[in-house]
Design an enzyme around this catalytic site. Structure first.
Site, PDB file in Angstrom:
ATOM      1  CG  HIS A  95      -6.969  -8.623  -2.047  1.00 28.94           C
ATOM      2  ND1 HIS A  95      -6.541  -9.611  -1.198  1.00 28.94           N
ATOM      3  CD2 HIS A  95      -8.193  -8.993  -2.486  1.00 28.94           C
ATOM      4  CE1 HIS A  95      -7.477 -10.534  -1.110  1.00 28.94           C
ATOM      5  NE2 HIS A  95      -8.488 -10.196  -1.884  1.00 28.94           N
TER       6      HIS A  95
ATOM      7  CG  HIS B 102     -14.516  -6.521  -4.224  1.00 26.04           C
ATOM      8  ND1 HIS B 102     -13.361  -5.925  -3.741  1.00 26.04           N
ATOM      9  CD2 HIS B 102     -14.525  -7.762  -3.676  1.00 26.04           C
ATOM     10  CE1 HIS B 102     -12.728  -6.783  -2.968  1.00 26.04           C
ATOM     11  NE2 HIS B 102     -13.392  -7.896  -2.890  1.00 26.04           N
TER      12      HIS B 102
ATOM     13  CG  HIS C   6     -15.159  -8.220   1.267  1.00 23.97           C
ATOM     14  ND1 HIS C   6     -14.892  -9.512   1.616  1.00 23.97           N
ATOM     15  CD2 HIS C   6     -14.863  -8.120  -0.047  1.00 23.97           C
ATOM     16  CE1 HIS C   6     -14.452 -10.178   0.553  1.00 23.97           C
ATOM     17  NE2 HIS C   6     -14.429  -9.353  -0.474  1.00 23.97           N
TER      18      HIS C   6
ATOM     19  CG  HIS D 215     -14.824 -12.310  -5.161  1.00 23.35           C
ATOM     20  ND1 HIS D 215     -13.919 -11.448  -5.756  1.00 23.35           N
ATOM     21  CD2 HIS D 215     -14.790 -12.039  -3.841  1.00 23.35           C
ATOM     22  CE1 HIS D 215     -13.346 -10.705  -4.826  1.00 23.35           C
ATOM     23  NE2 HIS D 215     -13.858 -11.037  -3.650  1.00 23.35           N
TER      24      HIS D 215
HETATM   25 CU1  C2O Z   1      -9.981 -11.472  -2.228  1.00 26.60          CU
HETATM   26 CU2  C2O Z   1     -13.299  -9.818  -2.144  1.00 26.60          CU
HETATM   27  O1  C2O Z   1     -11.560 -10.374  -1.816  1.00 26.60           O
END
Ligand code: C2O
Length: 615
Positions: free
Chosen positions: A207, A339, A343, A373
């Site tokens: 990440h 994104h 989460h 994703h």
């Molecule tokens: Cu590897 Cu949305 O995270």
């Protein structure tokens, strides 16, 4: 080494009232977590032959494995060299990262210093020969990913998907294709298990850098093919969570049946109702925003992170990361920042580490992770169609960075970034969807609009500036640059000089103007968030639907992992070229930047602010 019961230091409290069965389990002492997980597995894997949930067994295994690590001298000391990321945006060495070391794999942790440690290593990597990646044969049928909210209405598809997931969950936990092992892939690549094969003193992190998009595309590729092979359907494709369209912002129906293998009990129960859109600007408190408000702000945020704020590669993909660099940290590029909120918003609000989606170590345990994703992956394609300077990197190190995955035949595959830049070559397509945010260019506040209008009446920009002047607040409310570094505890406004003003169209096309918040220092395992507005009223800062909103920072808890120190330093880059046009500030020699802290779980220090140019 901690005993099993102390592995999780405090039991999660519960306000869960949608699934009463879980309520009693969640409020039970933590020792019962195993019961909870077992029953969760029982509803998803009918043929579970009495096997307990592997996610719990790893906690027990962790204690033993940790002792083994110590014996082998593979403890946390391996992380010594990468104590701080000094400047994640500059590459120290010109070499591609050659995947994780197959010989060293450590216990992962959601939070260094916390006794909870998790075994996230894949089976039998050491000494095993990997095979080079092979593209699917062009004669294979295409896999067409569809929006989850529409696919939910297709009974046949949902049954197929459920059957595939059920079979994946019922594979023995040591099978690299099993749900359990696949979930661990994410944990191992993010929460401190892996080291770089060429630099075993440095952790590997996928990440927060330009590896974010290609790594996740690979992960989805293998995951999807495993599911397809378990139901002998070469056309099987995952759905995507179409949260950038108003019809698809809520969690799709197919994920909500507690009896389904697509279900995960560790989600925020307040966010399950079908009229609850994902709020890309959720403040972790407010649950009663009107749908239209959330939708419009979402569109504006997607516009910011895909269009105005993502004109150049570096800002979109995130910092460069090469072999020998310490693991990157921070918010990543705009594709990653776009994104992150899903989460936090999806994960359990009453879980210690935000499990499942709210922490990278556990995110892969929620089937919705892969669906989220897929949308991120789809937006990568969409970004390239917007035009301008929106291309993939062609840097040698980037193209040749490689990772290891087990495929549908349980073969260990070495795959490179260059293998996944063309989705067509992977046999992959996304169903076409409208992109309503494309025209959601934010509008200036009334105050700045009036100022621009008045200025226009004066003719040229120089006359206008002389007549109207920049819109600055009371100088006594401005913090001096010498006060930095400062701990961001309250709304803070600072003047930032612009090296060039009145840039011509040609200059603007040669380079974007980037506002950089530097030296952002925080604890990696804490949620930290703040927003940034420009030439705005600090007592009433704008949201994303106004042009003054420049961007936001959000840390999703993860491990930065250096000998128990989890502090790291990062930066935030915001392309403000278009923003300055919209608020009529192009001819000003400085801008007034306001940092607005939002509900965080730990302190954040800001090093300073500056303007840079990015081409
Ligand atoms: Cu590897 Cu949305 O995270």
């Amino acid at each position: 080494m901690a005993s099993l019961t102390s592995l999780i230091s405090s039991p999660p409290s519960s306000t869960n009232n949608i699934f009463p069965k879980r309520t009693s389990q969640l409020s039970a002492p933590i020792g019962r977590l195993q019961t909870l997980r077992k029953s969760q597995l029982a509803v998803t894997c009918k043929s579970s032959n009495g096997r307990s949930d592997p996610f719990d067994e790893v906690l027990a295994a962790a204690a033993a494995a940790s002792r083994r690590d110590v014996l082998l001298g593979l403890g946390a000391g391996l992380y010594g060299a990468g104590a701080f990321v000094t400047d994640p945006f500059s590459a120290a060495f010109a070499r591609p990262i050659d995947g994780p070391s197959q010989d060293v794999c450590k216990l992962a942790t959601p939070s260094p210093g916390n006794p909870l440690q998790i075994e996230c290593c894949p089976p039998a990597m050491a000494g095993r020969e990997s095979k080079p990646f092979q593209f699917p044969s062009p004669s294979e049928p295409k896999r067409i990913r569809r929006p989850a909210h529409l696919a939910s209405q297709d009974k046949e598809y949902v049954e197929k998907y459920k059957l595939a997931m059920k079979r994946m969950k019922c594979l023995p936990p040591e099978d690299p294709r099993s749900f359990f092992q696949q979930a661990k892939v994410h944990c191992a690549y993010c929460n401190g298990s892996y080291v770089q094969s060429s630099h075993t003193n440095l952790g590997l992190q996928i990440h927060f850098s330009w590896l974010f998009l290609p790594f996740h595309r690979m992960y989805l590729h293998f995951y999807e093919r495993i599911l397809g092979s378990l139901i002998q359907d070469p056309t099987f494709a995952l759905p995507f969570w179409n949260w950038d369209h108003e019809d698809g912002m809520a969690i799709a129906e197919m994920f909500k049946d507690p009896e389904s293998p697509l279900f995960d009990g560790l989600r925020n129960v307040h966010h399950l109702p079908s009229n609850k859109p994902l709020d890309l600007r959720w403040d972790r408190v407010t649950e009663d925003k009107p749908f239209e408000r959330i939708r419009d702000d979402n569109y504006a945020r997607v516009y910011e992170l895909m269009v105005s704020g993502a004109q150049r590669r570096l800002e979109f993909f995130g910092p460069k990361y090469r072999a020998g660099d310490p693991p990157p940290a921070g918010g990543g590029g705009t594709s990653e920042r776009l994104h992150n909120m899903a989460h936090l918003w999806t994960g359990g609000h009453n879980q210690q580490f935000g499990e499942d989606m709210g922490n990278f170590y556990s995110a892969g345990r929620d089937p919705i992770f892969y669906v989220h994703h897929c949308n991120v992956d789809r937006l990568w394609n969409v970004w390239k169609t917007i035009g301008g300077f929106r291309f993939d990197f062609d840097d040698y190190d980037y193209l040749n960075t490689s990772f290891l995955f087990y495929d549908e035949n349980s073969d260990l595959i070495k795959i490179k970034v260059k293998d996944v830049l063309d989705p067509q070559a992977l046999g992959l397509e996304y169903e076409d969807r409208p992109i309503p945010w494309r025209n959601s260019r934010p509008v200036p506040t009334a105050a700045n609009a009036a100022r621009t209008a008045t200025a226009a009446a004066f003719g040229g920009p120089a006359e206008a500036q002389a007549a109207v002047g920049p819109r600055y607040v009371d100088p006594s409310k401005i913090t001096s640059p010498s006060a930095f570094p400062l701990v961001l505890e309250k709304v803070t406004t600072v003047m930032v000089p612009r090296p060039k003003k009145g840039r011509t169209a040609k200059e603007k096309s040669a380079a974007s103007e980037i506002l950089v918040v530097e030296g952002i220092e925080l604890e990696g395992d804490k949620v930290v968030q703040f927003e940034v507005v420009i030439n705005d009223d600090p007592d009433n800062p704008s949201g994303p639907s106004n042009s003054e909103f420049a961007g936001s920072f959000l840390n999703i808890p993860h491990v930065h992992g250096n000998n128990g120190h989890n502090k790291f330093v990062t930066g935030l880059r915001m392309d403000i070229t278009e923003l300055l046009e919209d608020i009529g500030a192009e001819n000003d020699d400085q801008i007034q930047v306001t940092l607005v802290p939002k509900k965080s779980d730990g302190p954040v220090t800001i090093g300073g602010l500056k303007i840079e140019y990015s081409s």
